[in-house]
Design a protein around this motif. Structure first.
Motif, PDB file in Angstrom:
ATOM      1  N   ILE A  16      -6.237   8.666   6.603  1.00 22.08           N
ATOM      2  CA  ILE A  16      -5.028   7.903   6.545  1.00 22.08           C
ATOM      3  C   ILE A  16      -4.236   8.677   5.609  1.00 22.08           C
ATOM      4  N   ALA A  17      -4.914   8.976   4.527  1.00 22.57           N
ATOM      5  CA  ALA A  17      -3.945   9.741   3.376  1.00 22.57           C
ATOM      6  C   ALA A  17      -3.435  10.897   4.051  1.00 22.57           C
ATOM      7  N   ARG A  18      -4.185  11.960   4.726  1.00 22.38           N
ATOM      8  CA  ARG A  18      -3.442  13.115   5.033  1.00 22.38           C
ATOM      9  C   ARG A  18      -2.627  13.023   6.381  1.00 22.38           C
ATOM     10  N   LEU A  19      -2.777  11.924   7.326  1.00 23.23           N
ATOM     11  CA  LEU A  19      -1.758  11.623   8.283  1.00 23.23           C
ATOM     12  C   LEU A  19      -0.660  11.205   7.485  1.00 23.23           C
ATOM     13  N   TYR A  20      -0.747  10.338   6.604  1.00 24.16           N
ATOM     14  CA  TYR A  20       0.378   9.845   5.727  1.00 24.16           C
ATOM     15  C   TYR A  20       1.194  10.959   4.976  1.00 24.16           C
ATOM     16  N   ASP A  21       0.428  11.985   4.592  1.00 24.51           N
ATOM     17  CA  ASP A  21       0.933  13.077   3.972  1.00 24.51           C
ATOM     18  C   ASP A  21       1.917  13.848   5.047  1.00 24.51           C
ATOM     19  N   ASN A  53      10.473   5.477   4.676  1.00 26.69           N
ATOM     20  CA  ASN A  53      11.008   4.283   4.229  1.00 26.69           C
ATOM     21  C   ASN A  53       9.949   3.711   3.257  1.00 26.69           C
ATOM     22  N   ASN A  54       8.786   3.557   3.603  1.00 25.24           N
ATOM     23  CA  ASN A  54       7.721   3.003   2.771  1.00 25.24           C
ATOM     24  C   ASN A  54       7.710   3.661   1.375  1.00 25.24           C
ATOM     25  N   ARG A  55       7.811   5.173   1.484  1.00 22.21           N
ATOM     26  CA  ARG A  55       7.841   5.977   0.210  1.00 22.21           C
ATOM     27  C   ARG A  55       8.932   5.500  -0.745  1.00 22.21           C
ATOM     28  N   ARG A  56      10.016   5.605   0.041  1.00 28.88           N
ATOM     29  CA  ARG A  56      11.388   5.040  -0.844  1.00 28.88           C
ATOM     30  C   ARG A  56      11.194   3.738  -1.479  1.00 28.88           C
ATOM     31  N   HIS A  77      -3.018   1.063  -6.306  1.00 33.34           N
ATOM     32  CA  HIS A  77      -4.164   1.377  -5.532  1.00 33.34           C
ATOM     33  C   HIS A  77      -3.892   2.006  -4.151  1.00 33.34           C
ATOM     34  N   GLY A  78      -4.777   3.071  -3.623  1.00 26.96           N
ATOM     35  CA  GLY A  78      -4.460   3.705  -2.589  1.00 26.96           C
ATOM     36  C   GLY A  78      -3.344   4.573  -2.648  1.00 26.96           C
ATOM     37  N   SER A  79      -3.206   5.292  -3.743  1.00 23.11           N
ATOM     38  CA  SER A  79      -2.064   6.111  -3.957  1.00 23.11           C
ATOM     39  C   SER A  79      -1.578   7.267  -3.183  1.00 23.11           C
ATOM     40  N   GLY A  80      -2.600   7.681  -2.326  1.00 25.84           N
ATOM     41  CA  GLY A  80      -1.956   8.796  -1.460  1.00 25.84           C
ATOM     42  C   GLY A  80      -1.917  10.053  -1.919  1.00 25.84           C
ATOM     43  N   LEU A  81      -1.841  11.045  -1.402  1.00 23.85           N
ATOM     44  CA  LEU A  81      -1.887  12.618  -2.081  1.00 23.85           C
ATOM     45  C   LEU A  81      -0.660  12.645  -2.898  1.00 23.85           C
ATOM     46  N   VAL A 103      -5.670   4.762  -7.869  1.00 20.06           N
ATOM     47  CA  VAL A 103      -6.963   4.420  -7.366  1.00 20.06           C
ATOM     48  C   VAL A 103      -7.011   5.107  -6.086  1.00 20.06           C
ATOM     49  N   GLU A 104      -7.874   5.868  -5.534  1.00 18.08           N
ATOM     50  CA  GLU A 104      -8.062   6.343  -4.451  1.00 18.08           C
ATOM     51  C   GLU A 104      -9.590   6.713  -3.894  1.00 18.08           C
ATOM     52  N   ILE A 105      -9.702   6.488  -2.474  1.00 18.40           N
ATOM     53  CA  ILE A 105     -11.197   6.595  -2.037  1.00 18.40           C
ATOM     54  C   ILE A 105     -11.037   7.937  -1.280  1.00 18.40           C
ATOM     55  N   ALA A 130     -12.298   5.514  -6.153  1.00 19.95           N
ATOM     56  CA  ALA A 130     -12.984   4.295  -6.031  1.00 19.95           C
ATOM     57  C   ALA A 130     -12.505   3.633  -4.960  1.00 19.95           C
ATOM     58  N   ASP A 131     -13.420   2.754  -4.578  1.00 16.16           N
ATOM     59  CA  ASP A 131     -12.970   1.711  -3.367  1.00 16.16           C
ATOM     60  C   ASP A 131     -12.189   0.780  -4.093  1.00 16.16           C
ATOM     61  N   ALA A 132     -11.161   0.751  -3.933  1.00 13.78           N
ATOM     62  CA  ALA A 132     -10.157  -0.495  -4.408  1.00 13.78           C
ATOM     63  C   ALA A 132     -10.834  -1.795  -4.356  1.00 13.78           C
ATOM     64  N   SER A 133     -11.331  -2.110  -3.241  1.00 17.06           N
ATOM     65  CA  SER A 133     -12.027  -3.479  -3.361  1.00 17.06           C
ATOM     66  C   SER A 133     -13.088  -3.697  -4.052  1.00 17.06           C
ATOM     67  N   TYR A 158      -0.134  -2.480  -4.649  1.00 14.35           N
ATOM     68  CA  TYR A 158      -0.715  -2.151  -3.253  1.00 14.35           C
ATOM     69  C   TYR A 158       0.203  -1.852  -2.065  1.00 14.35           C
ATOM     70  N   VAL A 159       0.841  -0.682  -2.318  1.00 11.34           N
ATOM     71  CA  VAL A 159       1.873  -0.235  -1.535  1.00 11.34           C
ATOM     72  C   VAL A 159       1.337   0.301  -0.241  1.00 11.34           C
ATOM     73  N   SER A 160       1.753   0.005   1.021  1.00 12.77           N
ATOM     74  CA  SER A 160       1.308   0.484   2.299  1.00 12.77           C
ATOM     75  C   SER A 160      -0.401   0.487   2.340  1.00 12.77           C
ATOM     76  N   ALA A 168     -13.174  -8.290   6.454  1.00 16.25           N
ATOM     77  CA  ALA A 168     -14.607  -8.459   6.039  1.00 16.25           C
ATOM     78  C   ALA A 168     -14.838  -7.999   4.596  1.00 16.25           C
ATOM     79  N   ARG A 169     -13.869  -7.214   3.998  1.00 12.81           N
ATOM     80  CA  ARG A 169     -13.965  -6.817   2.753  1.00 12.81           C
ATOM     81  C   ARG A 169     -13.036  -7.682   1.814  1.00 12.81           C
ATOM     82  N   ASP A 170     -12.432  -8.762   2.335  1.00 15.15           N
ATOM     83  CA  ASP A 170     -11.945  -9.842   1.587  1.00 15.15           C
ATOM     84  C   ASP A 170     -10.557  -9.251   0.535  1.00 15.15           C
TER      85      ASP A 170
HETATM   86  C1  LIG Z   1      -0.677   4.741   3.854  1.00 15.75           C
HETATM   87  S1  LIG Z   1      -1.139   5.412   2.403  1.00 15.75           S
HETATM   88  C2  LIG Z   1      -0.068   4.762   1.132  1.00 15.75           C
HETATM   89  C3  LIG Z   1       0.118   5.752  -0.038  1.00 15.75           C
HETATM   90  C4  LIG Z   1       0.961   5.154  -1.231  1.00 15.75           C
HETATM   91  N1  LIG Z   1       0.577   3.955  -1.803  1.00 15.75           N
HETATM   92  C5  LIG Z   1       2.392   5.051  -0.728  1.00 15.75           C
HETATM   93  O1  LIG Z   1       2.983   4.056  -0.347  1.00 15.75           O
HETATM   94  O2  LIG Z   1       2.941   5.877  -0.243  1.00 15.75           O
HETATM   95  C6  LIG Z   1      -2.813   4.557   1.980  1.00 15.75           C
HETATM   96  C7  LIG Z   1      -3.919   5.127   0.984  1.00 15.75           C
HETATM   97  O3  LIG Z   1      -4.685   4.306   0.659  1.00 15.75           O
HETATM   98  C8  LIG Z   1      -6.040   5.010   0.622  1.00 15.75           C
HETATM   99  N2  LIG Z   1      -7.347   3.915   0.873  1.00 15.75           N
HETATM  100  C9  LIG Z   1      -7.639   3.399   1.827  1.00 15.75           C
HETATM  101  N3  LIG Z   1      -8.658   2.635   1.699  1.00 15.75           N
HETATM  102  C10 LIG Z   1      -8.782   2.599   0.344  1.00 15.75           C
HETATM  103  C11 LIG Z   1      -9.793   1.930  -0.280  1.00 15.75           C
HETATM  104  N4  LIG Z   1     -10.471   0.887  -0.058  1.00 15.75           N
HETATM  105  N5  LIG Z   1      -9.695   2.214  -1.731  1.00 15.75           N
HETATM  106  C12 LIG Z   1      -8.634   3.130  -2.194  1.00 15.75           C
HETATM  107  N6  LIG Z   1      -7.966   3.638  -1.553  1.00 15.75           N
HETATM  108  C13 LIG Z   1      -7.857   3.735  -0.070  1.00 15.75           C
HETATM  109  C14 LIG Z   1      -5.931   5.996   1.768  1.00 15.75           C
HETATM  110  O4  LIG Z   1      -6.871   7.273   1.475  1.00 15.75           O
HETATM  111  C15 LIG Z   1      -4.290   6.479   1.592  1.00 15.75           C
HETATM  112  O5  LIG Z   1      -4.178   7.379   0.690  1.00 15.75           O
END
Ligand SMILES: C[S@@+](CC[C@H](N)C(=O)[O-])C[C@H]1O[C@@H](n2cnc3c(N)ncnc32)[C@H](O)[C@@H]1O
Length: 268
Positions: A16-21, A53-56, A77-81, A103-105, A130-133, A158-160, A168-170
């Motif tokens: 998802i990180a690379r696809l979003y990139d 639009n989400n990034r903006r 959390h889930g910062s992306g590339l 924080v990025e997995i 880390a797994d943000a959960s 917790y953006v996108s 299941a991961r609550d």
């Molecule tokens: C759609 S991107 C969003 C990036 C950024 N937050 C933004 O809005 O531009 C979602 C990101 O969450 C990361 N991610 C997914 N599950 C995760 C987890 N359990 N813990 C940490 N990061 C996670 C993915 O690797 C991906 O980079």
């Protein structure tokens, strides 16, 4: 990127990180990610515009938090590339001295040369793998403890992202445990994929699960997204389409069917 550049990375399954990139116009992605992104666009037209639009939206939120709310500490959390206008850069435009923990997995994010360059130039920013959960892991991480003072307000982003967390991961418990740890005057910012009918949400969820093989959660309804803000004061204009949250004229037209809700709330 070349498939053998980072041997530890799975280049046969889309991430998802690379696809979003790729959707944002980046180059830190593989053929499998590009194919998945194009398939998303075919199945859910407007997906690329939605990503931009989400990034903006993220930029506007950080500008608001740093500029209007005076926040100087962020956990993203889930910062992306790394891309243009990363959280620490936007935050510091509005507030000198802002500290940011990402924080990025996804291993590609952490293996990436630009992350290392960014870390080397800046000791007020940290990337945590880390797994943000696993909230205890995030809170107890030495970098979080070094940079974040929880006696002062913190913005938790917790953006996108929350649609990457299956029920299941609550995800509710994850957000709640994080918010419980924050001092009054802290903020929670969310954007979350949605669609206007249960069938469309199901289609989008299935696509994510199948194309990213498990690194995906669920596309949720407005009520479900709103429940992440329980006990908090949602700031105007409330939980709205991300493109309608403090728009600045750079919003692109996107699908009426698939979009993201965005909202920011203050801990009283
Ligand atoms: C759609 S991107 C969003 C990036 C950024 N937050 C933004 O809005 O531009 C979602 C990101 O969450 C990361 N991610 C997914 N599950 C995760 C987890 N359990 N813990 C940490 N990061 C996670 C993915 O690797 C991906 O980079």
């Amino acid at each position: 990127m070349e498939p053998d550049e980072f041997p530890e990375i799975d280049t046969r399954t889309a991430s998802i990180a690379r696809l979003y990139d790729y959707m944002l116009g980046g180059t830190d992605n593989y053929e499998v990610d590009r194919r998945a992104a194009e398939a998303a666009e075919d199945l859910m037209p407007g997906s690329f515009a939605l990503a931009r639009n989400n990034r903006r939206y993220l930029e506007r939120v950080v500008r608001y938090l740093a500029g209007e709310c005076g926040i100087r500490q962020f956990i993203d959390h889930g910062s992306g590339l790394p891309t243009q206008n990363n959280v620490h850069q936007v935050a510091r435009e509005s507030g000198a001295g802002s500290k940011v923990v990402y924080v990025e997995i996804d291993p590609v994010v952490l293996a990436h040369g630009r992350v290392k360059a960014l870390m080397a130039e800046d000791d007020s920013t940290a990337f945590i793998e880390a797994d943000a959960s696993d909230v205890d892991l995030v809170l107890g991480h030495p970098e979080t403890r070094r940079l974040i003072n929880f006696d002062e307000p913190v913005a938790v982003l917790y953006v996108s992202f929350l649609h990457c967390i299956p029920d299941a991961r609550d995800p509710d418990g994850m957000v709640r445990r994080m918010v419980d740890h924050l001092s009054p005057g802290s903020y929670l910012a969310i954007s979350h994929l949605t669609a206007d009918t249960p069938e469309s949400r199901e289609r989008m969820t299935r696509f994510g699960v199948e194309s990213t093989r498990g690194h995906w959660g669920r596309v949720r309804s407005r009520e479900e997204v709103a429940s992440f803000f329980q006990g908090l004061e949602v700031v105007p204009p409330g939980l709205v389409k991300a493109t309608e949250w403090h728009p600045d004229g750079r919003e692109e037209e996107q699908s009426e069917e698939f979009f993201e809700y965005g909202g920011v709330a203050r801990k009283p």
